[in-house]
Design an enzyme around this catalytic site. Structure first.
Site, PDB file in Angstrom:
ATOM      1  N   ILE A 153     -17.142 -63.108  80.325  1.00 25.51           N
ATOM      2  CA  ILE A 153     -16.582 -61.913  79.695  1.00 25.51           C
ATOM      3  C   ILE A 153     -17.476 -60.713  79.949  1.00 25.51           C
ATOM      4  O   ILE A 153     -16.995 -59.628  80.319  1.00 25.51           O
ATOM      5  CB  ILE A 153     -16.367 -62.148  78.192  1.00 25.51           C
ATOM      6  CG1 ILE A 153     -15.231 -63.160  77.984  1.00 25.51           C
ATOM      7  CG2 ILE A 153     -16.052 -60.841  77.476  1.00 25.51           C
ATOM      8  CD1 ILE A 153     -15.072 -63.651  76.568  1.00 25.51           C
ATOM      9  N   ASP A 172     -30.053 -62.902  78.649  1.00 22.70           N
ATOM     10  CA  ASP A 172     -29.444 -64.234  78.663  1.00 22.70           C
ATOM     11  C   ASP A 172     -30.431 -65.178  79.339  1.00 22.70           C
ATOM     12  O   ASP A 172     -30.531 -65.207  80.572  1.00 22.70           O
ATOM     13  CB  ASP A 172     -28.113 -64.241  79.398  1.00 22.70           C
ATOM     14  CG  ASP A 172     -27.325 -65.528  79.163  1.00 22.70           C
ATOM     15  OD1 ASP A 172     -27.968 -66.601  79.022  1.00 22.70           O
ATOM     16  OD2 ASP A 172     -26.088 -65.479  79.110  1.00 22.70           O
ATOM     17  N   ARG A 233     -19.126 -63.812  68.657  1.00 24.05           N
ATOM     18  CA  ARG A 233     -18.894 -64.531  67.415  1.00 24.05           C
ATOM     19  C   ARG A 233     -19.506 -63.737  66.263  1.00 24.05           C
ATOM     20  O   ARG A 233     -20.594 -63.165  66.389  1.00 24.05           O
ATOM     21  CB  ARG A 233     -19.496 -65.947  67.473  1.00 24.05           C
ATOM     22  CG  ARG A 233     -18.567 -66.966  68.116  1.00 24.05           C
ATOM     23  CD  ARG A 233     -17.322 -67.189  67.251  1.00 24.05           C
ATOM     24  NE  ARG A 233     -16.329 -68.042  67.888  1.00 24.05           N
ATOM     25  CZ  ARG A 233     -15.302 -67.602  68.601  1.00 24.05           C
ATOM     26  NH1 ARG A 233     -15.151 -66.311  68.797  1.00 24.05           N
ATOM     27  NH2 ARG A 233     -14.435 -68.445  69.098  1.00 24.05           N
ATOM     28  N   ASP A 257     -14.587 -57.186  66.436  1.00 19.50           N
ATOM     29  CA  ASP A 257     -13.360 -57.980  66.464  1.00 19.50           C
ATOM     30  C   ASP A 257     -13.571 -59.337  65.817  1.00 19.50           C
ATOM     31  O   ASP A 257     -12.608 -60.050  65.563  1.00 19.50           O
ATOM     32  CB  ASP A 257     -12.872 -58.169  67.908  1.00 19.50           C
ATOM     33  CG  ASP A 257     -11.541 -58.906  67.975  1.00 19.50           C
ATOM     34  OD1 ASP A 257     -10.561 -58.394  67.406  1.00 19.50           O
ATOM     35  OD2 ASP A 257     -11.492 -59.994  68.577  1.00 19.50           O
ATOM     36  N   GLU A 262     -13.798 -65.076  58.300  1.00 20.05           N
ATOM     37  CA  GLU A 262     -12.527 -64.550  58.784  1.00 20.05           C
ATOM     38  C   GLU A 262     -11.369 -65.132  57.984  1.00 20.05           C
ATOM     39  O   GLU A 262     -11.229 -66.352  57.901  1.00 20.05           O
ATOM     40  CB  GLU A 262     -12.364 -64.847  60.273  1.00 20.05           C
ATOM     41  CG  GLU A 262     -13.402 -64.125  61.133  1.00 20.05           C
ATOM     42  CD  GLU A 262     -13.161 -64.266  62.635  1.00 20.05           C
ATOM     43  OE1 GLU A 262     -12.318 -65.124  63.027  1.00 20.05           O
ATOM     44  OE2 GLU A 262     -13.783 -63.537  63.397  1.00 20.05           O
ATOM     45  N   HIS A 280      -9.801 -60.203  65.043  1.00 20.80           N
ATOM     46  CA  HIS A 280     -10.010 -61.288  66.008  1.00 20.80           C
ATOM     47  C   HIS A 280      -8.819 -61.361  66.965  1.00 20.80           C
ATOM     48  O   HIS A 280      -8.224 -62.416  67.206  1.00 20.80           O
ATOM     49  CB  HIS A 280     -10.212 -62.630  65.304  1.00 20.80           C
ATOM     50  CG  HIS A 280     -10.974 -63.622  66.136  1.00 20.80           C
ATOM     51  ND1 HIS A 280     -11.927 -64.460  65.617  1.00 20.80           N
ATOM     52  CD2 HIS A 280     -10.925 -63.907  67.479  1.00 20.80           C
ATOM     53  CE1 HIS A 280     -12.417 -65.230  66.578  1.00 20.80           C
ATOM     54  NE2 HIS A 280     -11.825 -64.900  67.710  1.00 20.80           N
TER      55      HIS A 280
END
Length: 320
Positions: A153, A172, A233, A257, A262, A280
Protein backbone atom coordinates in the site's frame (compact mmCIF):
# COMPACT_ATOMS: atom_id res chain seq x y z
CA UNK A 1 -18.58 -28.22 3.97
CA UNK A 2 -19.99 -26.25 6.93
CA UNK A 3 -19.10 -22.58 6.60
CA UNK A 4 -20.10 -19.83 9.03
CA UNK A 5 -19.95 -16.28 7.72
CA UNK A 6 -19.91 -13.13 9.82
CA UNK A 7 -22.95 -10.93 9.36
CA UNK A 8 -20.77 -7.92 8.57
CA UNK A 9 -22.41 -6.06 5.67
CA UNK A 10 -19.25 -6.10 3.57
CA UNK A 11 -19.50 -9.90 3.34
CA UNK A 12 -22.10 -11.18 0.90
CA UNK A 13 -23.09 -14.77 1.69
CA UNK A 14 -24.51 -15.33 -1.78
CA UNK A 15 -21.25 -14.35 -3.45
CA UNK A 16 -19.40 -16.76 -1.16
CA UNK A 17 -21.84 -19.56 -1.89
CA UNK A 18 -21.26 -19.05 -5.60
CA UNK A 19 -17.50 -19.26 -5.07
CA UNK A 20 -17.57 -22.24 -2.71
CA UNK A 21 -19.77 -24.44 -4.88
CA UNK A 22 -22.83 -26.62 -4.29
CA UNK A 23 -21.28 -28.73 -1.52
CA UNK A 24 -21.04 -25.77 0.84
CA UNK A 25 -23.58 -25.04 3.54
CA UNK A 26 -23.21 -21.36 4.36
CA UNK A 27 -24.71 -19.91 7.54
CA UNK A 28 -24.67 -16.20 8.34
CA UNK A 29 -24.27 -15.40 12.03
CA UNK A 30 -23.46 -12.55 14.39
CA UNK A 31 -19.83 -12.95 15.55
CA UNK A 32 -18.85 -9.65 17.17
CA UNK A 33 -18.26 -11.09 20.65
CA UNK A 34 -16.47 -14.20 21.94
CA UNK A 35 -19.75 -15.74 23.08
CA UNK A 36 -21.38 -15.09 19.72
CA UNK A 37 -18.39 -16.41 17.78
CA UNK A 38 -18.24 -19.58 19.92
CA UNK A 39 -21.92 -20.26 19.41
CA UNK A 40 -21.91 -19.45 15.70
CA UNK A 41 -18.87 -21.59 14.80
CA UNK A 42 -19.41 -24.48 17.25
CA UNK A 43 -19.95 -27.02 14.46
CA UNK A 44 -18.30 -25.18 11.58
CA UNK A 45 -15.38 -26.35 9.47
CA UNK A 46 -14.69 -22.81 8.24
CA UNK A 47 -15.24 -19.41 9.82
CA UNK A 48 -15.22 -16.36 7.59
CA UNK A 49 -14.36 -13.55 9.99
CA UNK A 50 -14.78 -9.81 9.69
CA UNK A 51 -12.71 -7.10 11.34
CA UNK A 52 -14.70 -7.30 14.59
CA UNK A 53 -14.76 -11.11 14.98
CA UNK A 54 -12.67 -12.10 18.05
CA UNK A 55 -11.11 -15.47 17.27
CA UNK A 56 -9.44 -16.13 20.62
CA UNK A 57 -7.96 -19.32 22.06
CA UNK A 58 -11.24 -19.89 23.93
CA UNK A 59 -13.27 -19.54 20.75
CA UNK A 60 -10.99 -21.95 18.92
CA UNK A 61 -11.22 -24.50 21.74
CA UNK A 62 -15.01 -24.37 21.57
CA UNK A 63 -15.00 -25.15 17.82
CA UNK A 64 -13.49 -28.65 17.48
CA UNK A 65 -14.37 -29.08 13.80
CA UNK A 66 -12.83 -25.81 12.70
CA UNK A 67 -10.13 -26.17 10.03
CA UNK A 68 -9.79 -22.63 8.71
CA UNK A 69 -10.40 -19.08 9.89
CA UNK A 70 -10.62 -17.03 6.70
CA UNK A 71 -10.29 -13.34 7.45
CA UNK A 72 -12.38 -11.36 4.97
CA UNK A 73 -9.84 -8.57 4.81
CA UNK A 74 -6.18 -7.83 5.45
CA UNK A 75 -5.70 -7.31 9.19
CA UNK A 76 -5.63 -10.33 11.49
CA UNK A 77 -5.09 -8.62 14.84
CA UNK A 78 -8.40 -10.05 16.18
CA UNK A 79 -7.26 -13.64 15.50
CA UNK A 80 -4.99 -15.62 17.83
CA UNK A 81 -2.83 -17.06 15.07
CA UNK A 82 -0.60 -18.98 17.50
CA UNK A 83 -3.54 -20.68 19.23
CA UNK A 84 -5.01 -21.56 15.84
CA UNK A 85 -1.72 -23.17 14.76
CA UNK A 86 -1.62 -25.22 17.96
CA UNK A 87 -5.03 -26.63 17.11
CA UNK A 88 -4.16 -27.24 13.47
CA UNK A 89 -6.43 -24.45 12.25
CA UNK A 90 -5.22 -22.53 9.21
CA UNK A 91 -5.58 -18.75 9.20
CA UNK A 92 -5.79 -16.84 5.94
CA UNK A 93 -6.39 -13.28 4.89
CA UNK A 94 -6.85 -11.37 1.63
CA UNK A 95 -3.66 -9.31 1.38
CA UNK A 96 -3.99 -7.55 -1.97
CA UNK A 97 -7.66 -7.08 -2.83
CA UNK A 98 -7.78 -3.40 -1.84
CA UNK A 99 -4.21 -2.14 -2.28
CA UNK A 100 -5.32 0.36 -4.92
CA UNK A 101 -8.28 1.54 -2.87
CA UNK A 102 -6.42 2.02 0.43
CA UNK A 103 -3.59 3.83 -1.33
CA UNK A 104 -6.05 6.17 -3.02
CA UNK A 105 -7.86 6.78 0.28
CA UNK A 106 -4.53 7.50 1.97
CA UNK A 107 -3.65 10.11 -0.63
CA UNK A 108 -7.16 11.58 -0.35
CA UNK A 109 -6.81 11.94 3.43
CA UNK A 110 -3.32 13.42 3.09
CA UNK A 111 -4.49 16.02 0.58
CA UNK A 112 -7.76 16.80 2.35
CA UNK A 113 -5.96 17.24 5.66
CA UNK A 114 -3.16 19.32 4.15
CA UNK A 115 -5.63 21.59 2.35
CA UNK A 116 -7.98 21.87 5.37
CA UNK A 117 -10.95 20.65 3.33
CA UNK A 118 -12.85 19.57 6.45
CA UNK A 119 -12.56 23.04 7.98
CA UNK A 120 -13.51 24.80 4.77
CA UNK A 121 -16.50 22.50 4.23
CA UNK A 122 -17.87 23.10 7.72
CA UNK A 123 -17.25 26.84 7.51
CA UNK A 124 -19.06 27.27 4.17
CA UNK A 125 -22.01 25.11 5.27
CA UNK A 126 -22.28 27.25 8.41
CA UNK A 127 -22.60 30.39 6.27
CA UNK A 128 -18.96 31.38 6.26
CA UNK A 129 -16.83 32.37 3.30
CA UNK A 130 -13.32 32.90 4.66
CA UNK A 131 -10.08 31.53 3.24
CA UNK A 132 -8.54 32.04 6.67
CA UNK A 133 -10.71 29.24 8.10
CA UNK A 134 -8.13 26.78 6.79
CA UNK A 135 -4.95 28.43 8.08
CA UNK A 136 -2.13 27.48 8.11
CA UNK A 137 -1.73 25.63 4.82
CA UNK A 138 1.66 24.82 3.33
CA UNK A 139 2.58 24.09 -0.28
CA UNK A 140 2.66 20.37 -1.08
CA UNK A 141 5.73 20.38 -3.29
CA UNK A 142 8.90 20.27 -1.25
CA UNK A 143 7.34 18.50 1.72
CA UNK A 144 8.63 15.15 3.00
CA UNK A 145 6.28 12.15 3.01
CA UNK A 146 7.20 9.53 5.59
CA UNK A 147 5.87 5.97 5.71
CA UNK A 148 5.53 3.88 8.84
CA UNK A 149 5.88 0.49 7.12
CA UNK A 150 6.72 0.17 3.45
CA UNK A 151 4.54 -2.59 2.08
CA UNK A 152 2.38 -2.78 -1.06
CA UNK A 153 0.00 0.00 0.00
CA UNK A 154 2.79 2.43 0.86
CA UNK A 155 4.49 1.62 -2.44
CA UNK A 156 1.29 2.41 -4.31
CA UNK A 157 0.88 5.66 -2.38
CA UNK A 158 4.39 6.64 -3.41
CA UNK A 159 3.51 5.92 -7.04
CA UNK A 160 0.33 7.96 -6.80
CA UNK A 161 2.07 11.03 -5.36
CA UNK A 162 4.85 10.92 -7.93
CA UNK A 163 4.74 14.25 -9.69
CA UNK A 164 3.67 16.16 -6.58
CA UNK A 165 7.27 17.04 -5.85
CA UNK A 166 7.48 15.42 -2.43
CA UNK A 167 10.49 13.63 -0.96
CA UNK A 168 9.79 10.13 0.41
CA UNK A 169 11.36 8.38 3.41
CA UNK A 170 10.26 5.22 5.17
CA UNK A 171 10.79 3.25 8.34
CA UNK A 172 10.47 -0.50 7.88
CA UNK A 173 13.10 -2.81 9.39
CA UNK A 174 11.78 -5.69 7.29
CA UNK A 175 12.39 -4.06 3.89
CA UNK A 176 15.87 -3.79 2.43
CA UNK A 177 17.19 -0.25 2.02
CA UNK A 178 18.29 -0.96 -1.54
CA UNK A 179 14.78 -2.11 -2.41
CA UNK A 180 13.41 1.18 -1.12
CA UNK A 181 16.09 3.12 -2.96
CA UNK A 182 14.98 1.50 -6.22
CA UNK A 183 11.62 3.23 -5.62
CA UNK A 184 13.24 6.55 -4.83
CA UNK A 185 12.54 6.18 -1.10
CA UNK A 186 15.18 6.65 1.58
CA UNK A 187 15.27 4.10 4.39
CA UNK A 188 15.60 5.75 7.81
CA UNK A 189 15.22 4.76 11.44
CA UNK A 190 12.04 5.69 13.30
CA UNK A 191 13.49 8.73 15.05
CA UNK A 192 14.85 10.19 11.82
CA UNK A 193 11.53 9.52 10.12
CA UNK A 194 9.76 11.61 12.74
CA UNK A 195 12.35 14.39 12.59
CA UNK A 196 12.10 14.74 8.81
CA UNK A 197 8.48 13.90 8.02
CA UNK A 198 5.79 16.51 7.31
CA UNK A 199 3.22 14.11 5.82
CA UNK A 200 3.10 10.93 7.93
CA UNK A 201 1.39 7.90 6.40
CA UNK A 202 0.87 5.06 8.88
CA UNK A 203 0.45 1.79 6.97
CA UNK A 204 1.70 -0.69 9.55
CA UNK A 205 -0.11 -3.83 10.71
CA UNK A 206 -0.84 -4.14 14.42
CA UNK A 207 1.74 -6.26 16.23
CA UNK A 208 3.28 -6.13 19.68
CA UNK A 209 6.10 -4.17 18.07
CA UNK A 210 3.86 -1.55 16.46
CA UNK A 211 1.15 -1.09 19.11
CA UNK A 212 0.90 2.66 19.86
CA UNK A 213 4.33 3.26 18.35
CA UNK A 214 3.04 6.60 17.07
CA UNK A 215 2.57 8.11 20.52
CA UNK A 216 2.93 11.41 22.37
CA UNK A 217 6.72 11.32 22.05
CA UNK A 218 6.39 10.78 18.30
CA UNK A 219 4.04 13.74 17.89
CA UNK A 220 6.46 15.97 19.79
CA UNK A 221 9.18 15.14 17.26
CA UNK A 222 7.05 15.84 14.21
CA UNK A 223 6.98 19.30 12.66
CA UNK A 224 4.19 21.55 13.95
CA UNK A 225 2.76 21.72 10.42
CA UNK A 226 2.79 17.93 10.00
CA UNK A 227 -0.23 15.94 8.81
CA UNK A 228 -0.80 12.46 10.26
CA UNK A 229 -2.83 9.87 8.33
CA UNK A 230 -3.56 6.32 9.48
CA UNK A 231 -4.97 3.73 7.09
CA UNK A 232 -3.01 0.85 8.64
CA UNK A 233 -4.40 -0.31 11.98
CA UNK A 234 -5.96 1.88 14.65
CA UNK A 235 -3.89 0.53 17.52
CA UNK A 236 -0.65 1.72 15.91
CA UNK A 237 -1.56 5.34 16.69
CA UNK A 238 -2.30 6.54 20.22
CA UNK A 239 -5.52 8.42 19.45
CA UNK A 240 -5.72 10.24 22.79
CA UNK A 241 -2.15 11.45 22.34
CA UNK A 242 -3.01 12.54 18.79
CA UNK A 243 -5.94 14.61 20.06
CA UNK A 244 -3.65 16.20 22.65
CA UNK A 245 -1.04 16.93 19.99
CA UNK A 246 -3.63 18.60 17.75
CA UNK A 247 -4.87 20.68 20.68
CA UNK A 248 -1.32 21.71 21.58
CA UNK A 249 -0.42 22.55 17.99
CA UNK A 250 2.27 19.88 17.87
CA UNK A 251 0.76 18.60 14.62
CA UNK A 252 -1.52 20.47 12.22
CA UNK A 253 -4.10 17.95 11.06
CA UNK A 254 -4.99 14.28 10.95
CA UNK A 255 -6.96 11.85 8.82
CA UNK A 256 -7.96 8.47 10.25
CA UNK A 257 -9.77 5.57 8.63
CA UNK A 258 -8.93 3.04 11.38
CA UNK A 259 -9.34 3.19 15.14
CA UNK A 260 -8.27 1.21 18.20
CA UNK A 261 -11.97 0.60 18.89
CA UNK A 262 -14.34 0.26 15.96
CA UNK A 263 -16.69 1.97 15.83
CA UNK A 264 -15.06 4.45 18.20
CA UNK A 265 -17.12 5.75 21.09
CA UNK A 266 -16.75 9.22 22.54
CA UNK A 267 -13.44 9.85 20.80
CA UNK A 268 -11.64 13.11 21.64
CA UNK A 269 -11.21 13.51 17.87
CA UNK A 270 -14.95 13.79 17.18
CA UNK A 271 -15.21 17.49 17.95
CA UNK A 272 -12.04 18.54 16.17
CA UNK A 273 -12.27 20.33 12.84
CA UNK A 274 -8.61 19.49 12.18
CA UNK A 275 -9.33 15.73 12.11
CA UNK A 276 -11.01 13.98 9.17
CA UNK A 277 -12.47 10.61 10.16
CA UNK A 278 -13.81 7.87 7.88
CA UNK A 279 -15.46 4.54 8.90
CA UNK A 280 -12.78 1.98 7.98
CA UNK A 281 -13.87 2.46 4.39
CA UNK A 282 -10.51 2.80 2.64
CA UNK A 283 -10.80 -0.76 1.34
CA UNK A 284 -14.06 -0.18 -0.47
CA UNK A 285 -14.80 -0.28 -4.17
CA UNK A 286 -17.16 -2.62 -5.96
CA UNK A 287 -14.18 -4.20 -7.71
CA UNK A 288 -12.33 -4.77 -4.43
CA UNK A 289 -15.43 -6.32 -2.89
CA UNK A 290 -15.70 -8.83 -5.74
CA UNK A 291 -12.00 -9.72 -5.43
CA UNK A 292 -12.43 -10.18 -1.68
CA UNK A 293 -15.15 -12.78 -2.01
CA UNK A 294 -13.35 -14.68 -4.75
CA UNK A 295 -10.14 -14.90 -2.69
CA UNK A 296 -11.92 -15.94 0.53
CA UNK A 297 -13.71 -18.70 -1.34
CA UNK A 298 -10.43 -19.90 -2.89
CA UNK A 299 -8.74 -20.05 0.52
CA UNK A 300 -11.64 -21.92 2.14
CA UNK A 301 -11.91 -24.45 -0.69
CA UNK A 302 -8.19 -25.17 -0.53
CA UNK A 303 -8.10 -25.63 3.26
CA UNK A 304 -11.13 -27.94 3.33
CA UNK A 305 -9.63 -29.99 0.50
CA UNK A 306 -6.50 -30.56 2.62
CA UNK A 307 -4.38 -28.19 0.56
CA UNK A 308 -2.35 -25.16 1.66
CA UNK A 309 -4.39 -22.03 0.92
CA UNK A 310 -2.67 -19.41 -1.23
CA UNK A 311 -2.95 -16.78 1.50
CA UNK A 312 -2.05 -18.81 4.59
CA UNK A 313 -0.69 -16.71 7.46
CA UNK A 314 2.66 -17.85 8.83
CA UNK A 315 2.06 -18.49 12.56
CA UNK A 316 5.77 -18.01 13.32
CA UNK A 317 5.57 -14.29 12.59
CA UNK A 318 5.02 -11.80 15.43
CA UNK A 319 1.27 -11.43 15.23
CA UNK A 320 -0.81 -10.05 18.09
Amino acid sequence: MEVVVSDDPMIDAELLRDGLGPDATVTVAETSSEDAAREAAADAEALVADVSTPVTADVLEACPNLRIVARAGVGIDTIDVGAAAERGVVVTNVPEYCTEEVATHTVALLLASLRSLGRYDRDVKAGGWDWRAGREIHRLSGLTLGFVSYGPIARRVREQVEGFGVESVAYDPYVDAEEMADDGVESVDFEELLDRTELLSVNAPLTEETREMVDAAAFERLADHAVVVNTGRGGVVDEAALADALEAGEVAAAGLDVFAEEPPEDSPLFDRDDAILTPHAAWYSEEARADLHETVATNVRAALAGETPPDRIDPDLDWV
